[in-house]
Motif scaffolding. Structure first.
Motif, PDB file in Angstrom:
ATOM      1  N   ALA A 118      71.611 -20.013 -63.841  1.00 34.69           N
ATOM      2  CA  ALA A 118      72.046 -19.506 -62.530  1.00 34.69           C
ATOM      3  C   ALA A 118      73.165 -20.373 -61.964  1.00 34.69           C
ATOM      4  O   ALA A 118      74.117 -19.848 -61.377  1.00 34.69           O
ATOM      5  CB  ALA A 118      70.868 -19.448 -61.563  1.00 34.69           C
ATOM      6  N   GLN A 119      73.086 -21.690 -62.147  1.00 37.25           N
ATOM      7  CA  GLN A 119      74.146 -22.581 -61.669  1.00 37.25           C
ATOM      8  C   GLN A 119      75.447 -22.331 -62.423  1.00 37.25           C
ATOM      9  O   GLN A 119      76.516 -22.304 -61.818  1.00 37.25           O
ATOM     10  CB  GLN A 119      73.729 -24.043 -61.809  1.00 37.25           C
ATOM     11  CG  GLN A 119      72.640 -24.455 -60.843  1.00 37.25           C
ATOM     12  CD  GLN A 119      72.098 -25.833 -61.170  1.00 37.25           C
ATOM     13  OE1 GLN A 119      71.843 -26.166 -62.328  1.00 37.25           O
ATOM     14  NE2 GLN A 119      71.910 -26.645 -60.126  1.00 37.25           N
ATOM     15  N   VAL A 120      75.362 -22.140 -63.727  1.00 41.50           N
ATOM     16  CA  VAL A 120      76.563 -21.858 -64.521  1.00 41.50           C
ATOM     17  C   VAL A 120      77.157 -20.522 -64.109  1.00 41.50           C
ATOM     18  O   VAL A 120      78.365 -20.396 -63.921  1.00 41.50           O
ATOM     19  CB  VAL A 120      76.242 -21.881 -66.037  1.00 41.50           C
ATOM     20  CG1 VAL A 120      77.391 -21.322 -66.857  1.00 41.50           C
ATOM     21  CG2 VAL A 120      75.900 -23.298 -66.479  1.00 41.50           C
ATOM     22  N   ASP A 121      76.315 -19.518 -63.948  1.00 42.46           N
ATOM     23  CA  ASP A 121      76.799 -18.194 -63.564  1.00 42.46           C
ATOM     24  C   ASP A 121      77.461 -18.207 -62.188  1.00 42.46           C
ATOM     25  O   ASP A 121      78.321 -17.372 -61.909  1.00 42.46           O
ATOM     26  CB  ASP A 121      75.658 -17.171 -63.581  1.00 42.46           C
ATOM     27  CG  ASP A 121      75.209 -16.832 -64.999  1.00 42.46           C
ATOM     28  OD1 ASP A 121      75.931 -17.157 -65.962  1.00 42.46           O
ATOM     29  OD2 ASP A 121      74.119 -16.242 -65.134  1.00 42.46           O
ATOM     30  N   ALA A 122      77.092 -19.147 -61.338  1.00 43.71           N
ATOM     31  CA  ALA A 122      77.648 -19.225 -59.981  1.00 43.71           C
ATOM     32  C   ALA A 122      78.936 -20.051 -59.902  1.00 43.71           C
ATOM     33  O   ALA A 122      79.577 -20.080 -58.855  1.00 43.71           O
ATOM     34  CB  ALA A 122      76.607 -19.809 -59.030  1.00 43.71           C
ATOM     35  N   LEU A 123      79.332 -20.696 -60.999  1.00 49.30           N
ATOM     36  CA  LEU A 123      80.549 -21.515 -60.977  1.00 49.30           C
ATOM     37  C   LEU A 123      81.771 -20.619 -60.807  1.00 49.30           C
ATOM     38  O   LEU A 123      81.959 -19.667 -61.556  1.00 49.30           O
ATOM     39  CB  LEU A 123      80.687 -22.310 -62.275  1.00 49.30           C
ATOM     40  CG  LEU A 123      79.672 -23.421 -62.500  1.00 49.30           C
ATOM     41  CD1 LEU A 123      79.805 -23.980 -63.912  1.00 49.30           C
ATOM     42  CD2 LEU A 123      79.849 -24.519 -61.464  1.00 49.30           C
TER      43      LEU A 123
END
Length: 106
Positions: free
Chosen positions: A15-20
């Motif tokens: 989720a953190q990667v997808d939000a970058l």
């Protein structure tokens, strides 16, 4: 955040990667991996003219959820993502061009 030469031992969540925002190159591998060490100068050279590209080196291995979520099977695997969407990947790149080919205009 240009090229980084150290592995993140604590990986971000998917989720953190997808939000970058913007362009990010995820590099999955391990510090002891000969293929990963051989690719480092290629990755550094390809990313040098693009300091605006975020580069995250992630120490991967069995049971690591981020690598599994991207279906990483061999190291190094480099995956270019923009705003959470995979654009391209290179598995065991052997040339600077193989790495640079991941990077559309940032």
């Amino acid at each position: 955040m240009p090229f980084t030469d150290t592995y993140a031992t604590v990986e971000p969540s998917r989720a953190q990667v997808d939000a970058l925002p913007g362009l990010t190159v995820l590099e999955f591998g391990a510090p002891w991996c000969a293929h990963c060490r051989a690719a480092q100068p290629l990755v550094a050279q390809a990313l040098a003219p693009m300091p605006q590209v975020r580069h995250i080196r992630i120490e991967d291995g069995p049971g690591r959820p981020l690598g599994r979520s991207f279906r990483v099977k061999l190291w190094p695997t480099l995956i270019a993502v923009r705003d959470g969407v995979e654009l391209a990947r290179a598995v065991r790149p052997a040339t600077v061009d193989a790495v640079a080919g991941l990077l559309p205009s940032a």
